[in-house]
Enzyme design. Structure first.
Site: not given
Length: 247
Positions: A64, A91, A150, A157
């Site tokens: 994790d 990724n 989103y 991100k």
């Protein structure tokens, strides 16, 4: 002889989807690959079995990335199995999931990315390559609005990308390059499915706006290409979504 013969790679979040396809492509080019999963060991083992059946080398490692020990576990596995780390594909991402806490997106998409790269850089030699995988919806979030469902993920991100880019000078001193791959929505990913569930018709609408969306396999091929591409550190490779680029 493959282009990546003698290289060792870690691909985070590679038990399925884009990460799994990238792992297979890197292995096909000669790299030995650490296939990372968080919970689903059977899926990761299946990816490893496929790589080995094709003549490649891989190991599945559960970690994790949001835990203090997660990044180190992947680096230790790469060192033990393959002698080090030459390639790191960042990724793994998320934030659309429920029940993981309000700050989970930032913990995974920013903090875990920095911690993973920090741990890997200690084992990387000059000439190594790091690839950070993101989306146009995140990369352009400061100038192009995205779907409300989103936006928290997109901003986390983007924060991750900014934090990684801040590490470029230190990476350059070690001879390590960082490349960012930014893509439009990808057909068939978990994120796309969750977005469409939260906002029915969102994927079809984006497909119409963009003209077409890349498949998981198509996008993974572009990510793998940037592992081997002759581009300078800090380079951003844009995949699809021409309307974002024109904006």
């Amino acid at each position: 002889m493959g282009q990546l013969d003698g290289k060792a790679a870690i691909v985070t979040g590679s038990s399925r989807g884009i990460g799994a396809e990238v792992a297979k492509l890197l292995a096909g080019a000669g790299a030995a690959v650490v296939v990372n999963y968080r919970q689903k060991a059977p899926r990761a083992n299946k990816v490893v079995a496929g790589i080995e059946a094709a003549g490649g080398r891989a190991v599945a490692v559960g970690a994790d990335l949001t835990s203090p020990e997660g990044p180190a576990a992947l680096v230790d596995a790469a060192r033990e199995a393959f002698g080090g780390v030459d390639i790191l594909v960042l990724n793994a991402s998320g934030g659309m999931e429920t029940g993981l806490g309000e700050d989970y997106a930032l913990k995974l998409n920013r903090d875990a990315q920095v911690n993973m790269l920090t741990a890997a850089a200690e084992a990387m030699k000059p000439g190594s390559r790091v690839v950070f995988v993101t989306s146009h919806q995140a990369h352009f979030i400061n100038t192009v609005p995205t779907m409300p469902e989103y936006e928290p993920v997109a901003r986390s991100k983007r924060a991750g990308e900014d934090a990684l880019r801040a590490m470029v000078p230190a990476l350059e001193e070690k001879g390590i390059s960082l490349v960012v791959v930014s893509g439009d929505m990808i057909e068939g990913t978990v994120t796309a499915t969750l977005l469409d569930r939260a906002n029915p018709g969102a994927i079809e609408a984006r497909r119409e706006e963009a003209g077409r969306l890349y498949s998981v396999e198509e996008f993974a091929a572009e990510v793998a290409r940037m592992v081997m591409a002759d581009v300078p550190t800090g380079h951003t490779e844009y995949i699809g979504g021409q309307d974002y680029l024109s904006a």
